[in-house]
Design a protein around this motif. Structure first.
Motif, short mmCIF file in Angstrom:
data_model
loop_
_atom_site.label_atom_id
_atom_site.label_comp_id
_atom_site.label_asym_id
_atom_site.label_seq_id
_atom_site.Cartn_x
_atom_site.Cartn_y
_atom_site.Cartn_z
N ILE A 103 0.83 -1.20 0.00
CA ILE A 103 0.00 0.00 0.00
C ILE A 103 0.87 1.25 0.00
N ASP A 104 1.92 1.27 0.82
CA ASP A 104 2.81 2.43 0.86
C ASP A 104 3.44 2.68 -0.51
N LEU A 105 3.85 1.61 -1.20
CA LEU A 105 4.45 1.77 -2.52
C LEU A 105 3.44 2.34 -3.51
N VAL A 106 2.22 1.82 -3.52
CA VAL A 106 1.21 2.29 -4.46
C VAL A 106 0.87 3.75 -4.19
N MET A 107 0.77 4.12 -2.92
CA MET A 107 0.49 5.51 -2.58
C MET A 107 1.62 6.44 -3.04
N ARG A 108 2.85 6.01 -2.86
CA ARG A 108 3.99 6.83 -3.30
C ARG A 108 4.03 6.94 -4.82
N LEU A 109 3.85 5.83 -5.51
CA LEU A 109 3.88 5.87 -6.97
C LEU A 109 2.75 6.73 -7.53
N SER A 110 1.62 6.79 -6.83
CA SER A 110 0.52 7.65 -7.27
C SER A 110 0.96 9.11 -7.34
N ALA A 111 1.70 9.55 -6.32
CA ALA A 111 2.19 10.93 -6.30
C ALA A 111 3.26 11.15 -7.35
N GLU A 112 4.18 10.19 -7.48
CA GLU A 112 5.28 10.34 -8.44
C GLU A 112 4.77 10.32 -9.88
N ALA A 113 3.83 9.44 -10.18
CA ALA A 113 3.28 9.36 -11.53
C ALA A 113 2.54 10.64 -11.89
N ALA A 114 1.75 11.16 -10.96
CA ALA A 114 1.01 12.39 -11.21
C ALA A 114 1.96 13.55 -11.50
N ALA A 115 3.06 13.62 -10.78
CA ALA A 115 4.04 14.69 -10.98
C ALA A 115 4.69 14.59 -12.36
N ALA A 116 4.75 13.37 -12.92
CA ALA A 116 5.38 13.15 -14.22
C ALA A 116 4.38 13.25 -15.38
N GLY A 117 3.11 13.49 -15.07
CA GLY A 117 2.10 13.61 -16.11
C GLY A 117 1.34 12.33 -16.40
N GLY A 118 1.62 11.27 -15.66
CA GLY A 118 0.88 10.02 -15.79
C GLY A 118 -0.01 9.82 -14.59
N TYR A 119 -0.35 8.57 -14.31
CA TYR A 119 -1.06 8.30 -13.06
C TYR A 119 -0.90 6.85 -12.65
N CYS A 120 -1.09 6.62 -11.36
CA CYS A 120 -1.13 5.30 -10.76
C CYS A 120 -2.36 5.27 -9.87
N LYS A 121 -3.34 4.41 -10.21
CA LYS A 121 -4.61 4.38 -9.48
C LYS A 121 -4.93 2.95 -9.07
N ALA A 122 -5.91 2.80 -8.21
CA ALA A 122 -6.23 1.48 -7.66
C ALA A 122 -7.72 1.32 -7.47
N LEU A 123 -8.17 0.06 -7.55
CA LEU A 123 -9.56 -0.31 -7.30
C LEU A 123 -9.71 -1.00 -5.95
N MET A 124 -10.93 -1.03 -5.47
CA MET A 124 -11.28 -1.69 -4.23
C MET A 124 -11.43 -3.19 -4.45
N GLY A 125 -10.66 -3.98 -3.70
CA GLY A 125 -10.81 -5.43 -3.72
C GLY A 125 -11.54 -5.92 -2.49
N ASN A 126 -11.96 -7.17 -2.51
CA ASN A 126 -12.67 -7.70 -1.35
C ASN A 126 -11.77 -7.77 -0.12
N HIS A 127 -10.45 -7.88 -0.30
CA HIS A 127 -9.57 -7.92 0.86
C HIS A 127 -9.36 -6.54 1.47
N GLU A 128 -9.54 -5.47 0.70
CA GLU A 128 -9.55 -4.14 1.31
C GLU A 128 -10.78 -4.00 2.20
N LEU A 129 -11.92 -4.46 1.72
CA LEU A 129 -13.14 -4.44 2.54
C LEU A 129 -12.96 -5.28 3.79
#
Length: 371
Positions: free
Chosen positions: A156-182
């Protein structure tokens, strides 16, 4: 019977703690009519829903169907041949001259952080230091970041960090809700609070432990992790691909548009009602709706409602969709061979869970598939 179905596998929590919790709820061992622990018929629903351990599913799930065996088996990764160490990072993902960057999807990670880093590097999405290097590329995770594997919070920490880094570079890193998050949200919020399972008393804590919950993840879980998970979308459509976590039509219960589904899921979590969240978890744990006869029609019901021309999902490991894991009594689970995504249901569905918890492959692939 219950204790016999809780053989501890790699990455699972202490057996003593799991056993003590589960005895209180007398979890039925029924899988389906043909599985090795069959008890009763497909209308029997347990107090604690858990994911099926065998590929053969009941024919014609009833509306209230909840998977009822213990977790999908976790094969000791040390028992199977692993291919080397992390590969050298590939060149950064190629960038188009104009418009959005290439689109990538990631299957279920389940706490296997090292495997995720290696797969992202192999696709040229992160560099040797683990930093985003793909410019305007677009990356979607299909959910299930935690449980079973050793470092769900690290994922989770990696995905959250990559989300910020990708946005800064003009791309994106996003995620969906899985049953294990619930499941993790419910275990943290409600613990041993009884919920109405439709077949007696259950708790999120018991279900979380039974489905590979890791004490180390719970100990490291912080408020910002919880807030991030609770805000995840359940459905998205990108470039004609309908992205979901679970191979189920249960999303139709939450709205007739993508926006309506995502709003209703978030509102259910905001209301913080244990029974309502339990029902959401139970529905998102259903699987195999796109497999076998009628599977293509089930996919079309989602595409016709939410848009897109193909559906991309995780949740059900590809070896189970293919029937490549032993299902007869006495069969030992074997290490699956997964080379890439599985396209099925008349070419309308793309499965992305390579079965990393079973010594399979953590899949990261660019769409459209090069097949």
């Amino acid at each position: 019977m219950v204790e016999g179905s809780m053989t501890q596998g790699a990455g699972q929590g202490p057996e003593v703690e799991r056993t003590a919790t589960l005895r209180d709820f007398r979890v039925p061992a029924y899988v389906n009519e043909t599985g090795p622990y069959a008890q009763g018929g497909p209308t029997a629903e347990p107090a604690v829903p858990v994911e099926p351990g065998y590929p053969v599913a009941p024919e014609g799930y009833p509306d209230a169907y909840t998977p009822t065996e213990r977790d999908l088996p976790v094969i000791n990764r040390g028992d199977a041949l692993q291919v080397g160490t992390a590969p050298a990072p590939a060149p950064a993902a190629p960038q188009p001259a104009t418009g959005p960057g290439p689109l990538f999807v990631v299957g279920d990670v389940h706490g296997y952080l090292d495997e995720l880093v290696a797969a992202l590097q192999e696709q040229g999405l992160i560099d040797a230091a683990g930093q985003w290097c793909a410019g305007t590329a677009r990356l979607w995770f299909l959910g299930d970041f935690t449980d079973r594997g050793p470092d769900g919070i690290g994922v989770i920490d990696l995905v959250m960090r990559l989300s910020a880094e990708a946005a800064a570079a003009g791309g994106y890193c996003k995620a969906l809700m899985g049953n294990h998050e619930l499941l993790l949200l419910g275990a943290r919020r409600f613990g041993d609070t009884p919920v109405n399972s439709g077949a007696g008393t259950a708790t999120f804590q018991a279900a979380w432990l039974l489905n590979g919950g890791q004490k180390s993840d719970m100990d490291r879980l912080q408020d910002h992790h919880l807030q991030w998970m609770a805000r995840l979308d359940a459905v998205e459509e990108v470039d004609g691909y309908l992205l979901v976590h679970s191979d189920t039509t249960a999303y139709l219960d939450y709205g007739r548009s993508i926006e309506e589904v995502n709003d209703n899921v978030r509102e259910a979590l905001t209301r913080n009602d244990a029974d309502e969240v339990w029902d959401l978890f139970r529905k998102f744990t259903k699987r195999f709706s796109f497999r076998d006869e009628g599977g293509a029609d089930a996919v079309r019901s989602l595409l016709d409602t939410y848009g897109g021309t193909r559906i991309v999902h995780g949740h059900s490991p590809i070896p189970y969709l293919l029937g490549e894991v032993g299902s007869e009594e006495g069969d030992e689970p074997t290490a699956p061979v997964v080379e890439g995504p599985h396209v099925y249901a008349d070419g309308l569905a793309i499965a992305m869970d390579g079965g990393v918890t079973m010594s399979g492959k953590l899949l990261v692939r660019q769409l459209p598939l090069d097949v």
